[in-house]
Design a protein around this motif. Structure first.
Motif, PDB file in Angstrom:
ATOM      1  N   GLY A 264      -7.813  -3.872  10.084  1.00 41.74           N
ATOM      2  CA  GLY A 264      -8.759  -2.782   9.837  1.00 41.74           C
ATOM      3  C   GLY A 264      -8.068  -1.545   9.282  1.00 41.74           C
ATOM      4  N   PHE A 265      -6.887  -1.218   9.839  1.00 41.57           N
ATOM      5  CA  PHE A 265      -6.139  -0.066   9.323  1.00 41.57           C
ATOM      6  C   PHE A 265      -5.662  -0.330   7.896  1.00 41.57           C
ATOM      7  CE2 PHE A 265      -5.466   0.910  13.929  1.00 41.57           C
ATOM      8  CZ  PHE A 265      -6.053   2.175  13.918  1.00 41.57           C
ATOM      9  N   GLY A 266      -5.233  -1.569   7.646  1.00 42.82           N
ATOM     10  CA  GLY A 266      -4.821  -1.920   6.286  1.00 42.82           C
ATOM     11  C   GLY A 266      -5.971  -1.797   5.298  1.00 42.82           C
ATOM     12  N   ASP A 267      -7.174  -2.189   5.745  1.00 35.65           N
ATOM     13  CA  ASP A 267      -8.357  -2.129   4.878  1.00 35.65           C
ATOM     14  C   ASP A 267      -8.688  -0.702   4.456  1.00 35.65           C
ATOM     15  OD1 ASP A 267      -8.586  -4.844   5.068  1.00 35.65           O
ATOM     16  OD2 ASP A 267     -10.288  -4.838   6.447  1.00 35.65           O
ATOM     17  N   ILE A 268      -8.630   0.236   5.409  1.00 30.97           N
ATOM     18  CA  ILE A 268      -8.989   1.614   5.071  1.00 30.97           C
ATOM     19  C   ILE A 268      -7.970   2.223   4.113  1.00 30.97           C
ATOM     20  CG2 ILE A 268      -7.811   2.722   7.025  1.00 30.97           C
ATOM     21  CD1 ILE A 268     -11.228   3.743   5.567  1.00 30.97           C
ATOM     22  N   ILE A 269      -6.703   1.784   4.229  1.00 34.58           N
ATOM     23  CA  ILE A 269      -5.676   2.344   3.346  1.00 34.58           C
ATOM     24  C   ILE A 269      -5.843   1.816   1.930  1.00 34.58           C
ATOM     25  CG2 ILE A 269      -3.201   2.457   2.867  1.00 34.58           C
ATOM     26  CD1 ILE A 269      -2.766   2.403   5.923  1.00 34.58           C
ATOM     27  N   TYR A 270      -5.850   0.473   1.769  1.00 33.24           N
ATOM     28  CA  TYR A 270      -5.931  -0.053   0.395  1.00 33.24           C
ATOM     29  C   TYR A 270      -7.347   0.023  -0.168  1.00 33.24           C
ATOM     30  CZ  TYR A 270      -8.269  -4.614   0.949  1.00 33.24           C
ATOM     31  OH  TYR A 270      -9.187  -5.609   1.156  1.00 33.24           O
ATOM     32  N   GLY A 271      -8.348   0.013   0.714  1.00 35.11           N
ATOM     33  CA  GLY A 271      -9.731  -0.020   0.236  1.00 35.11           C
ATOM     34  C   GLY A 271     -10.355   1.331  -0.005  1.00 35.11           C
TER      35      GLY A 271
ATOM     36  N   SER B 108       0.829  -1.207   0.000  1.00 33.41           N
ATOM     37  CA  SER B 108       0.000   0.000   0.000  1.00 33.41           C
ATOM     38  C   SER B 108       0.861   1.254   0.000  1.00 33.41           C
ATOM     39  CB  SER B 108      -0.925   0.010   1.229  1.00 33.41           C
ATOM     40  OG  SER B 108      -1.917  -0.990   1.129  1.00 33.41           O
ATOM     41  N   SER B 109       1.956   1.221   0.744  1.00 37.43           N
ATOM     42  CA  SER B 109       2.866   2.363   0.764  1.00 37.43           C
ATOM     43  C   SER B 109       3.468   2.602  -0.616  1.00 37.43           C
ATOM     44  CB  SER B 109       3.988   2.124   1.788  1.00 37.43           C
ATOM     45  OG  SER B 109       4.916   3.184   1.792  1.00 37.43           O
ATOM     46  N   ALA B 110       3.887   1.511  -1.266  1.00 33.95           N
ATOM     47  CA  ALA B 110       4.430   1.636  -2.625  1.00 33.95           C
ATOM     48  C   ALA B 110       3.366   2.169  -3.575  1.00 33.95           C
ATOM     49  CB  ALA B 110       4.941   0.283  -3.099  1.00 33.95           C
TER      50      ALA B 110
ATOM     51  N   TRP C 147      -1.672  -6.271  -4.895  1.00 36.52           N
ATOM     52  CA  TRP C 147      -0.980  -7.194  -3.978  1.00 36.52           C
ATOM     53  C   TRP C 147      -1.386  -6.930  -2.530  1.00 36.52           C
ATOM     54  CZ3 TRP C 147       1.369 -11.536  -5.337  1.00 36.52           C
ATOM     55  CH2 TRP C 147       1.681 -11.693  -6.688  1.00 36.52           C
ATOM     56  N   ALA C 148      -1.762  -5.707  -2.228  1.00 38.56           N
ATOM     57  CA  ALA C 148      -2.310  -5.425  -0.900  1.00 38.56           C
ATOM     58  C   ALA C 148      -3.646  -6.139  -0.719  1.00 38.56           C
ATOM     59  CB  ALA C 148      -2.473  -3.915  -0.709  1.00 38.56           C
ATOM     60  N   VAL C 149      -4.442  -6.188  -1.793  1.00 40.49           N
ATOM     61  CA  VAL C 149      -5.711  -6.929  -1.767  1.00 40.49           C
ATOM     62  C   VAL C 149      -5.441  -8.410  -1.509  1.00 40.49           C
ATOM     63  CG1 VAL C 149      -7.736  -7.625  -3.106  1.00 40.49           C
ATOM     64  CG2 VAL C 149      -6.857  -5.296  -3.304  1.00 40.49           C
TER      65      VAL C 149
ATOM     66  N   LEU D  17     -14.967  -3.164   0.964  1.00 41.71           N
ATOM     67  CA  LEU D  17     -14.004  -2.256   0.339  1.00 41.71           C
ATOM     68  C   LEU D  17     -13.040  -2.983  -0.590  1.00 41.71           C
ATOM     69  CD1 LEU D  17     -12.958   0.095   3.293  1.00 41.71           C
ATOM     70  CD2 LEU D  17     -14.820   0.374   1.667  1.00 41.71           C
ATOM     71  N   SER D  18     -12.934  -4.283  -0.438  1.00 46.86           N
ATOM     72  CA  SER D  18     -11.994  -5.044  -1.262  1.00 46.86           C
ATOM     73  C   SER D  18     -12.373  -5.068  -2.736  1.00 46.86           C
ATOM     74  CB  SER D  18     -11.879  -6.485  -0.736  1.00 46.86           C
ATOM     75  OG  SER D  18     -13.151  -7.109  -0.708  1.00 46.86           O
ATOM     76  N   TYR D  19     -13.563  -4.541  -3.076  1.00 47.10           N
ATOM     77  CA  TYR D  19     -13.976  -4.490  -4.480  1.00 47.10           C
ATOM     78  C   TYR D  19     -13.364  -3.297  -5.216  1.00 47.10           C
ATOM     79  CZ  TYR D  19     -17.601  -8.065  -3.718  1.00 47.10           C
ATOM     80  OH  TYR D  19     -18.261  -9.229  -3.446  1.00 47.10           O
ATOM     81  N   ASP D  20     -12.928  -2.278  -4.472  1.00 44.88           N
ATOM     82  CA  ASP D  20     -12.545  -1.008  -5.089  1.00 44.88           C
ATOM     83  C   ASP D  20     -11.317  -1.114  -5.991  1.00 44.88           C
ATOM     84  OD1 ASP D  20     -14.464  -0.413  -3.106  1.00 44.88           O
ATOM     85  OD2 ASP D  20     -13.722   1.628  -2.944  1.00 44.88           O
ATOM     86  N   VAL D  21     -10.230  -1.667  -5.471  1.00 48.22           N
ATOM     87  CA  VAL D  21      -8.991  -1.734  -6.247  1.00 48.22           C
ATOM     88  C   VAL D  21      -9.141  -2.622  -7.485  1.00 48.22           C
ATOM     89  CG1 VAL D  21      -6.582  -2.516  -6.210  1.00 48.22           C
ATOM     90  CG2 VAL D  21      -7.464  -1.102  -4.351  1.00 48.22           C
TER      91      VAL D  21
END
Length: 201
Positions: A72-79, A20-22, A41-43, A131-135
């Motif tokens: 949860g924090f990972g989800d808000i970032i990538y999602g 996600s950072s990349a 890849w975050a997904v 949120l996993s549908y967004d990316v």
């Protein structure tokens, strides 16, 4: 504090955060193809950490609690954050993109807060679109971009993601993906990531 990251599932979640950072770096550098390739890849990491956590025997309770919060924090970032940043870049920081990004972030935070407190419905379904549908959807748009008129591409993306943001918090009962569905999503993520990365070179 860092000792909780040695857990296999939590380590995978951290791996997802690194992707996600990349992705955020590439988005801010206006390299959208690379950004979404990394975000996919975050997904995948988000899908995998849950599987590993469920199969880890005698997992410490505190480690599991940290893992849940970390996820949860990972989800808000990538999602939400990454799709919002990329929509802004695709739209050249238009006012409409600001509205779309804001709606995505607010809807994403609201949905994840609800899920953290109430989880799935008694029938095992999600309330609202995950949120996993967004990316993956944004990856699909990018892959189809050559077939969409340039002047309307940003508008179509913004409208679709505004609708998706509403669907995140709508009273929709969404079934959890089956094992074949997870496999299909994983194959698409790997293939789309490879395609976007090669296109960005």
């Amino acid at each position: 504090m860092l000792k909780y990251l040695w857990d296999p599932a939590n380590a995978i979640t951290i791996g997802g955060l690194l992707f996600s950072s990349a992705s955020l770096f590439f988005a801010l550098s206006e390299q959208i193809d690379f950004s979404i390739a990394a975000a996919l890849w975050a997904v995948l990491a988000d899908h995998l950490d849950g599987v590993v956590a469920a199969r880890t025997r005698n997992r410490d309770r505190d480690v599991a609690k940290i893992g849940k919060s970390l996820d949860g924090f990972g989800d808000i970032i990538y999602g939400a954050v990454l799709p919002a940043a990329n929509v802004i870049q695709l739209s050249q920081a238009s006012v409409l993109a600001l509205a779309t990004a804001t709606t995505l972030l607010v809807a994403g935070a609201t949905r994840l807060s609800y899920f953290a407190n109430f989880g799935r419905s008694p029938d095992g379904r999600f309330l609202g679109v995950p949120l996993s549908y967004d990316v993956p959807l944004l990856a699909l748009f990018l892959l189809l971009q050559p077939m969409i008129p340039g002047e309307s591409f940003a508008l179509i993306v913004n409208i679709c993601f505004l609708l998706l943001a509403i669907a995140h918090v709508a009273p929709l009962r969404v079934p959890a993906p089956s094992a074949p569905a997870y496999a299909a999503i994983s194959v698409f993520a790997v293939a789309a990531s490879a395609s976007l990365a090669s296109r960005g070179l």
